[in-house]
Write a protein that holds these residues in place. Structure first.
Motif, mmCIF file in Angstrom:
data_model
loop_
_atom_site.group_PDB
_atom_site.id
_atom_site.type_symbol
_atom_site.label_atom_id
_atom_site.label_comp_id
_atom_site.label_asym_id
_atom_site.label_seq_id
_atom_site.Cartn_x
_atom_site.Cartn_y
_atom_site.Cartn_z
ATOM 1 N N LEU A 49 0.830 -1.195 0.000
ATOM 2 C CA LEU A 49 0.000 0.000 0.000
ATOM 3 C C LEU A 49 0.873 1.256 0.000
ATOM 4 O O LEU A 49 1.876 1.325 0.712
ATOM 5 N N ASP A 50 0.469 2.221 -0.824
ATOM 6 C CA ASP A 50 1.191 3.492 -0.908
ATOM 7 C C ASP A 50 0.845 4.338 0.317
ATOM 8 O O ASP A 50 -0.276 4.836 0.446
ATOM 9 N N PHE A 51 1.805 4.474 1.249
ATOM 10 C CA PHE A 51 1.518 5.216 2.475
ATOM 11 C C PHE A 51 1.402 6.728 2.253
ATOM 12 O O PHE A 51 1.063 7.463 3.177
ATOM 13 N N MET A 52 1.703 7.194 1.042
ATOM 14 C CA MET A 52 1.561 8.626 0.739
ATOM 15 C C MET A 52 0.251 8.942 0.031
ATOM 16 O O MET A 52 -0.007 10.096 -0.322
ATOM 17 N N ALA A 53 -0.573 7.925 -0.182
ATOM 18 C CA ALA A 53 -1.855 8.152 -0.849
ATOM 19 C C ALA A 53 -2.718 9.099 -0.015
ATOM 20 O O ALA A 53 -2.903 8.879 1.175
ATOM 21 N N GLY A 54 -3.231 10.124 -0.629
ATOM 22 C CA GLY A 54 -4.103 11.071 0.056
ATOM 23 C C GLY A 54 -3.384 12.173 0.804
ATOM 24 O O GLY A 54 -4.030 13.045 1.378
ATOM 25 N N ILE A 55 -2.045 12.135 0.794
ATOM 26 C CA ILE A 55 -1.278 13.182 1.473
ATOM 27 C C ILE A 55 -1.145 14.380 0.528
ATOM 28 O O ILE A 55 -0.609 14.255 -0.585
ATOM 29 N N ILE A 56 -1.619 15.514 0.956
ATOM 30 C CA ILE A 56 -1.569 16.739 0.145
ATOM 31 C C ILE A 56 -0.614 17.726 0.795
ATOM 32 O O ILE A 56 -0.710 17.998 1.999
ATOM 33 N N ALA A 57 0.304 18.248 -0.002
ATOM 34 C CA ALA A 57 1.288 19.208 0.522
ATOM 35 C C ALA A 57 0.611 20.531 0.858
ATOM 36 O O ALA A 57 -0.335 20.946 0.170
ATOM 37 N N PRO A 58 1.051 21.198 1.924
ATOM 38 C CA PRO A 58 0.475 22.512 2.278
ATOM 39 C C PRO A 58 0.829 23.546 1.222
ATOM 40 O O PRO A 58 1.834 23.413 0.518
ATOM 41 N N LYS A 59 0.010 24.554 1.110
ATOM 42 C CA LYS A 59 0.291 25.626 0.159
ATOM 43 C C LYS A 59 1.525 26.396 0.585
ATOM 44 O O LYS A 59 1.807 26.534 1.771
ATOM 45 N N GLY A 60 2.247 26.909 -0.413
ATOM 46 C CA GLY A 60 3.475 27.645 -0.139
ATOM 47 C C GLY A 60 3.203 28.955 0.575
ATOM 48 O O GLY A 60 2.115 29.534 0.462
ATOM 49 N N ASP A 61 4.203 29.418 1.325
ATOM 50 C CA ASP A 61 4.071 30.701 2.010
ATOM 51 C C ASP A 61 4.493 31.811 1.056
ATOM 52 O O ASP A 61 5.645 31.972 0.759
ATOM 53 N N HIS A 62 3.513 32.554 0.560
ATOM 54 C CA HIS A 62 3.776 33.601 -0.427
ATOM 55 C C HIS A 62 4.380 34.823 0.257
ATOM 56 O O HIS A 62 3.785 35.398 1.168
ATOM 57 N N LYS A 63 5.549 35.195 -0.194
ATOM 58 C CA LYS A 63 6.206 36.361 0.380
ATOM 59 C C LYS A 63 5.646 37.631 -0.244
ATOM 60 O O LYS A 63 5.436 37.711 -1.457
ATOM 61 N N LEU A 64 5.395 38.619 0.586
ATOM 62 C CA LEU A 64 4.902 39.900 0.082
ATOM 63 C C LEU A 64 6.038 40.646 -0.602
ATOM 64 O O LEU A 64 7.195 40.515 -0.204
ATOM 65 N N PRO A 65 5.724 41.417 -1.631
ATOM 66 C CA PRO A 65 6.773 42.174 -2.321
ATOM 67 C C PRO A 65 7.471 43.144 -1.381
ATOM 68 O O PRO A 65 6.829 43.798 -0.565
ATOM 69 N N HIS A 66 8.781 43.210 -1.487
ATOM 70 C CA HIS A 66 9.561 44.157 -0.683
ATOM 71 C C HIS A 66 9.658 45.457 -1.478
ATOM 72 O O HIS A 66 9.903 45.422 -2.687
ATOM 73 N N TYR A 67 9.469 46.580 -0.830
ATOM 74 C CA TYR A 67 9.450 47.843 -1.552
ATOM 75 C C TYR A 67 9.991 48.971 -0.682
ATOM 76 O O TYR A 67 10.086 48.852 0.544
ATOM 77 N N MET A 68 10.356 50.078 -1.345
ATOM 78 C CA MET A 68 10.813 51.263 -0.646
ATOM 79 C C MET A 68 9.601 52.061 -0.178
ATOM 80 O O MET A 68 8.592 52.141 -0.890
ATOM 81 N N LYS A 69 9.721 52.646 0.982
ATOM 82 C CA LYS A 69 8.673 53.548 1.446
ATOM 83 C C LYS A 69 8.740 54.842 0.648
ATOM 84 O O LYS A 69 9.768 55.164 0.054
ATOM 85 N N LEU A 70 7.645 55.569 0.642
ATOM 86 C CA LEU A 70 7.571 56.809 -0.115
ATOM 87 C C LEU A 70 8.697 57.768 0.276
ATOM 88 O O LEU A 70 9.343 58.370 -0.583
ATOM 89 N N ALA A 71 8.955 57.904 1.577
ATOM 90 C CA ALA A 71 10.012 58.810 2.051
ATOM 91 C C ALA A 71 11.385 58.365 1.549
ATOM 92 O O ALA A 71 12.235 59.199 1.224
ATOM 93 N N GLU A 72 11.601 57.052 1.462
ATOM 94 C CA GLU A 72 12.882 56.531 0.966
ATOM 95 C C GLU A 72 13.034 56.800 -0.526
ATOM 96 O O GLU A 72 14.117 57.190 -0.991
ATOM 97 N N LEU A 73 11.962 56.615 -1.281
ATOM 98 C CA LEU A 73 12.007 56.899 -2.710
ATOM 99 C C LEU A 73 12.257 58.387 -2.954
ATOM 100 O O LEU A 73 13.043 58.761 -3.827
ATOM 101 N N GLN A 74 11.610 59.235 -2.176
ATOM 102 C CA GLN A 74 11.807 60.677 -2.317
ATOM 103 C C GLN A 74 13.245 61.069 -1.980
ATOM 104 O O GLN A 74 13.833 61.935 -2.633
ATOM 105 N N GLN A 75 13.805 60.435 -0.975
ATOM 106 C CA GLN A 75 15.200 60.694 -0.602
ATOM 107 C C GLN A 75 16.141 60.294 -1.728
ATOM 108 O O GLN A 75 17.100 61.012 -2.052
#
Length: 256
Positions: A49-75
């Motif tokens: 018997l396939d002991f992995m039958a029915g095992i579903i991997a968890p969804k990936g942890d989506h990283k939020l985009p990294h960005y400059m703050k408005l004050a940093e962009l203005q600087q």
């Protein structure tokens, strides 16, 4: 081996997550390895018997985009405007254009003068998959581009010529633009280790949505040249403050 069941695997995954704080992407890789191993064992008759039958991997942890703050962009922009380096005008035009259009690094490196219309004040971007998008130029960029073009040698202003050149009068390459961005960030007094050139694209998208409630995801998708709205939806995290204000407003009205 025969004692291993799907229940055993589920307890293993639970232990990894709760007791060892293993990230979803790592769990995904481990489950993938176990599935391959289980399939092999069944094929070779080590188990029935396939002991992995029915095992579903968890969804990936989506990283939020990294960005400059408005004050940093203005600087950063203020530094570009006051810099007196021999290539300061090119740098100002280059990074202001990136910051106000959300262009990809490859798109701006391949940019020719025929794509920029300084009468209609637009830029035609050749994106991924040969897709084109026409964007208006930000008023802040127009005079800089005009002055930059005027200061170029005549043979570098032809429509088919690249807009931006290296110090050696050669076409820019992605690596050199990346290092130039890091160098200018440092000179501007910003932490260069925190940002890559692609973060300017994230910054454009994030600040645009933060500062203008009339810009929706569909418009942002067209501005960025995303083929799928799902790709653009990663920027919905920046609406948190707007959502918070809306909820607070709703509660106030509810009490009235």
């Amino acid at each position: 081996m025969a004692d291993i069941t799907a229940s055993t695997i589920r307890r293993f995954i639970q232990d990894q997550v709760l007791n060892h704080q293993i990230k979803p992407r790592t769990i995904q890789r481990r489950i993938s390895c176990l599935k391959s191993f289980s399939t092999y064992c069944v094929k070779e008759n080590y188990i029935h018997l396939d002991f992995m039958a029915g095992i579903i991997a968890p969804k990936g942890d989506h990283k939020l985009p990294h960005y400059m703050k408005l004050a940093e962009l203005q600087q950063f922009i203020r530094y570009l405007q006051k810099d007196r380096h021999p290539f300061a005008l090119r740098n100002e035009a280059l990074f202001k254009l990136l910051a106000t259009t959300g262009m990809r690094r490859a798109e701006i490196i391949d940019l020719n003068w025929e794509q920029i219309d300084l009468v209609a004040n637009t830029v035609l971007i050749h994106g991924k998959g040969k897709k084109e998008r026409l964007l208006p130029l930000h008023p802040m960029v127009i005079p800089v581009l005009k002055e930059y073009q005027r200061n170029l040698p005549k043979d570098k202003r032809y429509p088919s010529e690249p807009v931006f050149w290296s110090r050696l009068k050669k076409e820019l390459n992605p690596r050199s633009v990346h290092f130039l961005f890091k160098e200018l960030l440092t000179k501007a007094g910003l932490p260069a280790h925190r940002f890559s050139l692609h973060h300017l694209r994230h910054t454009f998208a994030t600040i645009l949505l933060q500062q203008n409630d009339k810009v929706d995801l569909r418009t942002l998708q067209e501005l960025l040249g995303h083929s799928s709205l799902a790709t653009t939806s990663v920027y919905t995290h920046i609406d948190l403050e707007q959502k918070k204000k809306a909820i607070e407003s709703f509660l106030v009205k509810d009490k009235e």
